[in-house]
Motif scaffolding. Structure first.
Motif, PDB file in Angstrom:
ATOM      1  N   ALA A  80      51.797  31.411  44.899  1.00  0.00           N
ATOM      2  CA  ALA A  80      51.661  32.466  44.179  1.00  0.00           C
ATOM      3  C   ALA A  80      50.708  33.488  45.214  1.00  0.00           C
ATOM      4  O   ALA A  80      49.493  33.088  45.519  1.00  0.00           O
ATOM      5  N   VAL A  81      50.887  34.579  45.645  1.00  0.00           N
ATOM      6  CA  VAL A  81      50.293  35.702  46.372  1.00  0.00           C
ATOM      7  C   VAL A  81      49.814  36.807  45.528  1.00  0.00           C
ATOM      8  O   VAL A  81      50.669  37.581  45.136  1.00  0.00           O
ATOM      9  N   GLN A  82      48.593  37.232  45.533  1.00  0.00           N
ATOM     10  CA  GLN A  82      48.090  38.527  44.945  1.00  0.00           C
ATOM     11  C   GLN A  82      46.804  38.978  45.648  1.00  0.00           C
ATOM     12  O   GLN A  82      46.304  38.349  46.529  1.00  0.00           O
ATOM     13  N   LYS A  83      46.958  40.156  45.311  1.00  0.00           N
ATOM     14  CA  LYS A  83      45.817  41.030  45.981  1.00  0.00           C
ATOM     15  C   LYS A  83      44.535  40.840  45.320  1.00  0.00           C
ATOM     16  O   LYS A  83      44.533  40.710  44.073  1.00  0.00           O
ATOM     17  N   VAL A  84      43.223  40.696  45.972  1.00  0.00           N
ATOM     18  CA  VAL A  84      41.923  40.388  45.192  1.00  0.00           C
ATOM     19  C   VAL A  84      40.841  41.027  45.938  1.00  0.00           C
ATOM     20  O   VAL A  84      41.145  41.618  47.136  1.00  0.00           O
ATOM     21  N   ASP A  85      39.748  41.147  45.106  1.00  0.00           N
ATOM     22  CA  ASP A  85      38.603  41.702  45.447  1.00  0.00           C
ATOM     23  C   ASP A  85      37.884  40.639  46.488  1.00  0.00           C
ATOM     24  O   ASP A  85      37.060  39.724  45.887  1.00  0.00           O
ATOM     25  N   VAL A  86      37.847  40.726  47.927  1.00  0.00           N
ATOM     26  CA  VAL A  86      37.132  39.739  48.657  1.00  0.00           C
ATOM     27  C   VAL A  86      35.769  39.657  48.474  1.00  0.00           C
ATOM     28  O   VAL A  86      35.060  38.621  49.156  1.00  0.00           O
TER      29      VAL A  86
END
Length: 386
Positions: free
Chosen positions: A299-305
């Protein structure tokens, strides 16, 4: 009127609650197959109120909320399934009974649930092990005339990239080193190729004293932030129990604590993430996170790094993260057991920042200022969320 179209009365619901078997496997399976999770949550609140002896008006309010939540679309679906509303209510109530004290579930919102356990045998200082000298404390002096293969730059930093006077041993085989970081501490390593590794609390990294061959490979148990030195001819590989991350030169975070999903978060550059057997592979971009699923896919998702940058700078930083995950991190850092008395609070999502260099009470005070729950450390040493 057809009994399938007749709404279930409150009395019938209570009769079902009294007369149902907690071990009715067939009805339990129906609940799982028909997707009645939302209904169960409402009934769970209702029965919890009944069992702890709340006043009748509170129970009626909860029951009314349950009935109001039943949309026409849901009723039509139930008819197509060929189940009577009484049968569906029985299935839902069975699941609810299963979740109550004495059943097999995780518990109600009032039943204490241990989500993180302290470790009385936890390490108190970092430990460096090698094949030749297992269990030696991190030090640049191994008690022999041979020069160390690292330089200690402080109590929590080792440098393998610029060790002094090693030319006489350049042809020796590299040693296998393993560095373990205790709870409540972090550690910085500079590997022989210049790669910087920041190990988070309760983590272990296995690596060679110097890299040889076509690949630069290390093994991680826990969490670490990598700033990989570029070398197009020698890919850098981070292996965990469940996956591996392959890069040439970039910045990324790998988190693979036991009992949690393994996640790779990319800050800069590009990485290739595979399962342990390299059967499935995915590439992620900066700001993306890949996690291995139970079916073997990713699963690939955008995150706050920011969360993965700030921990190595000495801060807890969470943006839209569940209270459950936050409390597990606090438990790991401060080596304290965490108990939820209010299970529903687990899924509350928060923005939370705190200084990890402060004590536990500092973090708990900040959380309690949100006025959403009460979090206290009691006489038994455990932290309770109520």
């Amino acid at each position: 009127m057809d009994t399938k179209d007749r709404p279930v009365t409150d009395e019938e619901l209570l009769d079902l609650l009294e007369g149902m078997s907690e071990r009715d496997g067939e009805l339990w399976q129906q609940v799982k197959e028909k997707g009645l999770t939302d209904d169960c949550l409402h009934l769970r609140l209702l029965a919890a109120a009944s069992r702890i002896g709340q006043e009748e008006p509170d129970v009626e309010v909860l029951l009314a909320a349950f009935h109001a939540g039943q949309s026409r679309k849901r009723r039509l679906r139930l008819r197509r399934w060929g189940l009577s509303l009484v049968g569906v209510a029985a299935a839902v109530l069975l699941l609810f009974l299963w979740m109550l004290p004495g059943g097999n579930g995780a518990g109600t919102g009032k039943e204490p649930l241990l989500v993180f356990a302290s470790d009385s045998a936890a390490l108190r200082s970092p430990v460096l092990q090698t094949e030749k000298a297992p269990g030696v404390q991190a030090s640049a002096d191994d008690g022999t005339d041979r020069p160390a293969v690292w330089v200690a730059k402080g109590p929590h930093e080792l440098d393998y990239h610029t060790p002094a006077n090693l030319s006489a041993y350049a042809k020796d085989l590299p040693e296998r080193h393993s560095l373990t970081v205790p709870r409540g501490q972090t550690f910085k390593l500079i590997l022989s190729d210049g790669t910087e590794v920041y190990l988070n609390a309760d983590s272990r990294l296995v690596y060679p004293s110097r890299f040889t061959g076509k690949e630069r490979s290390v093994f991680l148990d826990g969490e670490a932030y990598f700033r990989v030195a570029k070398d197009a001819g020698h890919p850098f590989i981070v292996r965990t129990q469940t996956l591996q991350t392959r890069v040439l030169g970039t910045e990324f975070n790998v988190s693979g604590y036991e009992g949690s999903d393994t996640e790779v978060t990319l800050v800069e550059g590009s990485v290739e993430v595979s399962d342990a057997d390299r059967q499935r592979t995915v590439r992620i971009k900066p700001g993306e996170q890949a996690s291995l699923q139970t079916d073997g896919g990713f699963a690939v998702q955008k995150v706050d790094v920011s969360q993965y940058i700030h921990w190595r700078e000495g801060y807890f930083y969470y943006d839209n993260v569940t209270l459950l995950d936050i409390m597990k991190e606090l438990g790991r850092w401060y080596n304290v057991s965490v108990v939820f008395c209010n299970a529903e609070a687990m899924e509350s999502r928060l923005h939370f920042v705190a200084d990890r260099r402060q004590d536990l009470q500092h973090a708990l005070t900040l959380l309690n200022r949100m006025n959403k729950f009460t979090i206290t450390q009691k006489a038994d040493g455990r932290v309770y969320v109520e």
